[in-house]
Design a protein around this motif. Structure first.
Motif, short mmCIF file in Angstrom:
data_model
loop_
_atom_site.label_atom_id
_atom_site.label_comp_id
_atom_site.label_asym_id
_atom_site.label_seq_id
_atom_site.Cartn_x
_atom_site.Cartn_y
_atom_site.Cartn_z
N PRO A 152 2.32 10.73 -10.24
CA PRO A 152 1.83 11.11 -8.91
C PRO A 152 1.18 9.92 -8.20
O PRO A 152 0.38 9.20 -8.78
CB PRO A 152 0.80 12.20 -9.22
CG PRO A 152 1.20 12.74 -10.55
CD PRO A 152 1.75 11.57 -11.31
N GLY A 153 1.54 9.71 -6.96
CA GLY A 153 0.93 8.64 -6.17
C GLY A 153 1.59 7.29 -6.34
O GLY A 153 1.39 6.39 -5.51
N MET A 154 2.36 7.09 -7.42
CA MET A 154 2.98 5.79 -7.68
C MET A 154 3.99 5.40 -6.60
O MET A 154 4.17 4.23 -6.30
CB MET A 154 3.65 5.77 -9.05
CG MET A 154 2.68 5.73 -10.22
SD MET A 154 3.55 5.74 -11.82
CE MET A 154 4.48 4.19 -11.70
N VAL A 155 4.64 6.42 -6.02
CA VAL A 155 5.70 6.13 -5.04
C VAL A 155 5.17 5.38 -3.82
O VAL A 155 5.92 4.64 -3.17
CB VAL A 155 6.41 7.42 -4.58
CG1 VAL A 155 7.20 8.04 -5.72
CG2 VAL A 155 5.40 8.42 -4.02
N TYR A 156 3.90 5.58 -3.52
CA TYR A 156 3.34 4.95 -2.32
C TYR A 156 2.88 3.51 -2.58
O TYR A 156 2.37 2.86 -1.68
CB TYR A 156 2.20 5.80 -1.79
CG TYR A 156 2.69 7.18 -1.35
CD1 TYR A 156 3.36 7.33 -0.14
CD2 TYR A 156 2.52 8.29 -2.17
CE1 TYR A 156 3.84 8.56 0.26
CE2 TYR A 156 3.01 9.54 -1.77
CZ TYR A 156 3.66 9.67 -0.56
OH TYR A 156 4.14 10.88 -0.17
N GLN A 157 3.10 3.03 -3.79
CA GLN A 157 2.82 1.63 -4.09
C GLN A 157 4.03 0.74 -3.81
O GLN A 157 3.94 -0.48 -3.92
CB GLN A 157 2.41 1.50 -5.57
CG GLN A 157 1.17 2.29 -5.94
CD GLN A 157 0.88 2.26 -7.44
OE1 GLN A 157 1.47 1.44 -8.17
NE2 GLN A 157 0.01 3.13 -7.91
N TYR A 158 5.15 1.37 -3.45
CA TYR A 158 6.39 0.61 -3.24
C TYR A 158 6.85 0.70 -1.79
O TYR A 158 6.63 1.71 -1.11
CB TYR A 158 7.50 1.17 -4.16
CG TYR A 158 7.20 0.99 -5.63
CD1 TYR A 158 7.64 -0.14 -6.31
CD2 TYR A 158 6.47 1.95 -6.33
CE1 TYR A 158 7.37 -0.31 -7.66
CE2 TYR A 158 6.19 1.79 -7.68
CZ TYR A 158 6.63 0.65 -8.34
OH TYR A 158 6.36 0.49 -9.67
N LYS A 159 7.49 -0.36 -1.33
CA LYS A 159 8.08 -0.36 0.00
C LYS A 159 9.55 0.04 -0.12
O LYS A 159 10.22 -0.27 -1.10
CB LYS A 159 7.96 -1.74 0.64
CG LYS A 159 6.52 -2.14 0.98
CD LYS A 159 6.48 -3.48 1.69
CE LYS A 159 5.04 -3.84 2.07
NZ LYS A 159 4.97 -5.15 2.78
N PHE A 160 10.03 0.71 0.90
CA PHE A 160 11.41 1.18 0.89
C PHE A 160 12.20 0.55 2.03
O PHE A 160 11.63 0.20 3.08
CB PHE A 160 11.44 2.71 1.02
CG PHE A 160 10.84 3.43 -0.16
CD1 PHE A 160 11.64 3.84 -1.21
CD2 PHE A 160 9.48 3.67 -0.22
CE1 PHE A 160 11.10 4.50 -2.30
CE2 PHE A 160 8.91 4.33 -1.31
CZ PHE A 160 9.73 4.74 -2.35
N GLN A 161 13.50 0.40 1.81
CA GLN A 161 14.37 -0.14 2.84
C GLN A 161 14.41 0.82 4.02
O GLN A 161 14.71 2.01 3.86
CB GLN A 161 15.78 -0.33 2.29
CG GLN A 161 16.72 -1.10 3.19
CD GLN A 161 16.48 -2.60 3.11
OE1 GLN A 161 15.92 -3.09 2.16
NE2 GLN A 161 16.89 -3.31 4.15
N LYS A 162 14.10 0.33 5.22
CA LYS A 162 14.06 1.17 6.41
C LYS A 162 15.17 0.78 7.38
O LYS A 162 15.63 -0.36 7.40
CB LYS A 162 12.70 1.04 7.10
CG LYS A 162 11.51 1.47 6.25
CD LYS A 162 11.53 2.95 5.98
CE LYS A 162 10.33 3.40 5.16
NZ LYS A 162 9.06 3.25 5.88
N LEU A 163 15.56 1.73 8.19
CA LEU A 163 16.60 1.47 9.17
C LEU A 163 16.17 0.37 10.14
O LEU A 163 17.01 -0.39 10.65
CB LEU A 163 16.91 2.76 9.94
CG LEU A 163 18.17 2.76 10.79
CD1 LEU A 163 19.42 2.59 9.93
CD2 LEU A 163 18.27 4.05 11.60
N ALA A 164 14.88 0.25 10.37
CA ALA A 164 14.35 -0.76 11.29
C ALA A 164 14.62 -2.18 10.82
O ALA A 164 14.58 -3.12 11.62
CB ALA A 164 12.85 -0.56 11.49
N SER A 165 14.89 -2.37 9.53
CA SER A 165 15.07 -3.72 8.99
C SER A 165 16.46 -4.29 9.30
O SER A 165 16.72 -5.46 9.01
CB SER A 165 14.84 -3.72 7.48
OG SER A 165 15.82 -2.92 6.82
#
Length: 327
Positions: free
Chosen positions: A132-145
């Motif tokens: 729990p909560g670990m997912v928010y420690q990572y950045k994800f590929q966004k359409l804006a990139s």
């Protein structure tokens, strides 16, 4: 001897006749049963007893429902051209390997979908390894990139999906999570003082009540809302993005497995189990307890704010709230 043979023939004829009559009765009974039986799958909601239905029929049933949701969405979008957003939200999550785009909506299982994306990109081997909560420690590929032409290519060729939830249930879940159960320190520091200031409450007031929270929403422009209670329409712009799959929180397991199959996920065979949140905000008694604290005008104002979400995704006001309004 002759009488015995005649008797045997008569008995044999009676047996054959009885069997034929029984077969005729069974055949007619099966036809009546099939003609009067209801459709095996509801139009937009999904409740399938998988132990009694073959996998192929389950898949066909899910596809019919997903198609029905898309059709409803398209129809409602045509009725309400004012909600067609001109700019596509660039915060959509993208995975190029599986050619998939996901719009995260808070309080609809978004944390588990982030777990899925971490496994799809090979950061983890198993969704159950992500606490729990670990997912928010990572950045994800966004359409804006991506460059504009690259965004358009992905929007036109990738599988796009989002998950929705009854707007009132989702709102209550967000309120209980952020204001009652275990408010994050950052949230308490940055957001609660703004709410108190907007309503003219004393800074020394310990907590914000549900009626006060609803009043704050009524006095605040919706486009400025925190993502946890911003409308699903504004978060994901479904009239502009044209999602291939509209999943529902209420039928998460079946809908999520349909998405994983559709994108050809070989790394994830089953969607991670949703650990029941302690807020349990979809339970009728819980809904009634909180919404009974509101005036009829507050409920009407709240419905007006989330009216597009109710219409676009086929939701009704929960019965526990509707009954309370008429009492």
């Amino acid at each position: 001897m002759r009488h015995l043979l005649v008797g045997r023939k008569a008995m044999k004829l009676i047996c054959i006749t009885s069997i034929l009559l029984l077969l005729i009765i069974l055949y007619r009974g099966s036809k009546v049963g099939s003609s009067s039986s209801p459709e095996p799958y509801p139009r937009t909601r999904l409740t399938i007893n998988e132990s009694n239905v073959s996998p192929s029929n389950i898949k066909k049933g899910v596809e019919r429902i997903i198609s029905g949701r898309r059709h409803r969405l398209e129809t409602e979008c045509k009725k309400h051209p004012e909600i067609l957003h001109s700019a596509i939200r660039a915060g959509l999550m993208v995975n190029d390997e599986y050619k998939v785009i996901y719009c995260p909506v808070a309080k609809t299982g978004a944390s588990n979908w982030r777990r899925v994306f971490l496994v799809l990109r090979h950061t983890f081997e198993n969704v159950n390894d992500i606490g729990p909560g670990m997912v928010y420690q990572y950045k994800f590929q966004k359409l804006a990139s991506y460059k504009p032409e690259e965004r358009l290519f992905r929007l036109q060729n990738y599988t796009k999906f989002m998950f929705v939830r009854n707007p009132f249930s989702r709102l209550l879940s967000a309120f209980r999570d952020k204001f009652i159960e275990n408010p994050p320190e950052l949230f308490s520091r940055d957001h609660i003082p703004i709410i108190k200031k907007t309503l003219g409450l004393s800074p020394n007031q310990e907590k914000v009540t549900f009626p006060q929270f609803v009043q704050y929403l009524a006095e605040t422009p919706p486009h400025t809302y925190n993502r946890h209670w911003k409308t699903m329409d504004q978060l994901c712009q479904p009239c502009a993005v044209h999602y291939d799959v509209i999943g529902m929180f209420e039928t998460m397991k079946t809908d999520a497995e349909y998405v994983l199959t559709k994108i050809g996920s070989s790394r994830i065979k089953e969607f991670p189990s949703i650990i029941p949140h302690e807020t349990q905000s979809s339970v009728p008694d819980t809904m009634k307890h909180f919404f009974s604290q509101l005036t009829l005008n507050q409920i009407k104002a709240l419905y007006k704010i989330y009216e597009a979400d109710f219409a676009l995704f086929g939701y009704d006001i929960p019965e526990s709230i509707a009954r309370n309004d008429t009492q």
